[in-house]
Design an enzyme around this catalytic site. Structure first.
Site, mmCIF file in Angstrom:
data_model
loop_
_atom_site.group_PDB
_atom_site.id
_atom_site.type_symbol
_atom_site.label_atom_id
_atom_site.label_comp_id
_atom_site.label_asym_id
_atom_site.label_seq_id
_atom_site.Cartn_x
_atom_site.Cartn_y
_atom_site.Cartn_z
ATOM 1 N N ASP A 19 0.808 -1.222 0.000
ATOM 2 C CA ASP A 19 0.000 0.000 0.000
ATOM 3 C C ASP A 19 0.845 1.279 0.000
ATOM 4 O O ASP A 19 0.660 2.170 0.846
ATOM 5 C CB ASP A 19 -0.921 0.027 1.243
ATOM 6 C CG ASP A 19 -1.729 -1.251 1.414
ATOM 7 O OD1 ASP A 19 -2.148 -1.811 0.397
ATOM 8 O OD2 ASP A 19 -1.941 -1.661 2.573
ATOM 9 N N GLU A 226 -11.363 -0.077 -3.562
ATOM 10 C CA GLU A 226 -10.591 0.457 -2.431
ATOM 11 C C GLU A 226 -9.366 1.194 -2.962
ATOM 12 O O GLU A 226 -9.144 1.276 -4.175
ATOM 13 C CB GLU A 226 -10.158 -0.666 -1.476
ATOM 14 C CG GLU A 226 -9.173 -1.646 -2.101
ATOM 15 C CD GLU A 226 -8.827 -2.829 -1.207
ATOM 16 O OE1 GLU A 226 -9.319 -2.924 -0.065
ATOM 17 O OE2 GLU A 226 -8.036 -3.677 -1.664
HETATM 18 O O1 FUB Z 1 -3.139 -3.637 3.402
HETATM 19 C C1 FUB Z 1 -4.434 -3.838 3.921
HETATM 20 C C2 FUB Z 1 -5.468 -3.519 2.886
HETATM 21 O O2 FUB Z 1 -5.264 -4.316 1.724
HETATM 22 C C3 FUB Z 1 -5.431 -2.115 2.360
HETATM 23 O O3 FUB Z 1 -5.955 -1.171 3.243
HETATM 24 C C4 FUB Z 1 -6.176 -2.300 1.101
HETATM 25 O O4 FUB Z 1 -6.116 -1.221 0.211
HETATM 26 C C5 FUB Z 1 -5.539 -3.560 0.562
HETATM 27 O O5 FUB Z 1 -4.323 -3.285 -0.091
#
Ligand code: FUB
Length: 328
Positions: A19, A226
């Protein structure tokens, strides 16, 4: 001696990172990733395997220089309101200070977004006592426009709990929209001058298809899932994000940070692993995509590693798709 980074290769190999939010601060590149850990719990589509507890900061003089790991800059035990799952963070600079924005579950298990401050881009960061009032879900990304107004984008489906907030309050058993209904969009709110609170309610960002119709929830190739990110190029606002279940990074363009945005296409096709998450940053004359995949861990526990690649535009402002695994 730290290794020199190469495009499409893990930026660091001594820890698992994911991320990446990349920024240029004080003339250098700083990367704010989340930190994947070994775990022995369940692995599922809600991301229970991602039990992250802390953040490290990475930096480089430029894209040809060794990477420095500045070590742990914030741990969940030092965040009074948070209980676990320090997921994807972002950072911003304003008022002579550095701000780290991060999601975590509160003591009721509900994802909220917090902020921590530092006098240095490399941390350490000190968390505020309370999460940002009115915040919810995951994946904050802070965009500061040329007029200095700061915006926080956020939200993620499934494990990120965005479906549960459709009424404006948390509804534990809420489901997402039907496949033919408009998809849920990321949320955006203006931030206060001191960056510690929201001055507007979170507004849903609308993403339209090329015919001007809202993307539907069943359009999993294009709809928001997301990991939102905003950057500005030639006076247009680019909203990029992950499609989650179809594992792509895609983007849409608008005339204002609040939207609406029109869907354009894919920046990065699926990479090894389930999640895909990114940031886009300009350094000197070039633009770069920071992203992650699971190549370093071989997919074990879905632990991830941060990488980068150059990002280029066509003359009409569209982004050229990047091959995550080019032949060497
Ligand atoms: O790393 C945890 C979660 O997985 C992140 O918040 C999302 O965007 C995905 O990458």
């Amino acid at each position: 001696m730290p290794k020199q980074p190469k495009p499409h290769e893990p930026l660091v190999t001594h820890i698992y990172t994911a991320d990446p939010s990349a920024h240029v601060f004080e003339g250098r590149i700083y990367i704010y990733p989340s930190h994947d850990l070994d775990h022995d719990g369940p692995i599922n589509d809600n991301g229970d395997q991602y039990k992250m507890e802390d953040y490290h900061v990475l930096s480089m003089d430029d894209l040809n220089s060794p990477v420095t790991d500045h070590g742990e800059v914030l741990h969940v035990k030092d965040v009074p309101w948070a209980s676990c799952q320090m997921w994807a963070p972002d950072a911003a600079f304003k008022n002579g200070k550095y701000y780290l924005f991060f999601p975590a579950r509160d003591h009721e298990g509900i994802f909220r977004i917090g902020v921590a401050t530092s006098s240095s881009p490399a941390g350490p960061f000190k968390a505020e006592e309370q999460y940002i009032q009115g915040s919810f879900s995951i994946d904050p990304a802070v965009f500061i426009d040329e007029d200095e107004q700061a915006y926080m984008l956020f939200g993620g489906l499934w494990g990120g709990q965005l479906e549960k907030w459709q009424t404006g309050s948390y509804v534990e058993n809420a489901e997402g929209p039907a496949p033919d209904e408009p998809a849920l969009g990321p949320r955006i709110a203006k931030l206060s001058e001191d960056m510690l609170s929201m001055t507007t309610e979170a507004m849903e960002m609308v993403i339209l298809d090329q015919e001007g119709q809202p993307l539907t929830a069943g359009n999993e190739e294009c709809r928001y899932f997301e990991g939102p990110w905003m950057h500005k190029y030639n006076d247009k606002y680019y909203l990029s994000y992950s499609t989650g279940s179809t594992h792509k990074l895609v983007y849409a363009i608008g005339d204002s940070p609040m939207g609406p945005f029109t869907y354009q296409g894919t920046i990065l096709p699926p990479v090894m692993g389930w999640t895909t998450h990114h940031s886009i940053v300009q350094f000197e004359e070039k633009w770069y995509l920071f992203y992650h995949d699971c190549s370093l861990s071989g997919g074990v526990d879905y632990k991830r590693c941060v990488k980068f690649a150059e990002l280029t535009y066509n003359s009409d402002g569209t982004i050229r798709m990047i091959d995550p695994y080019p032949e060497k």
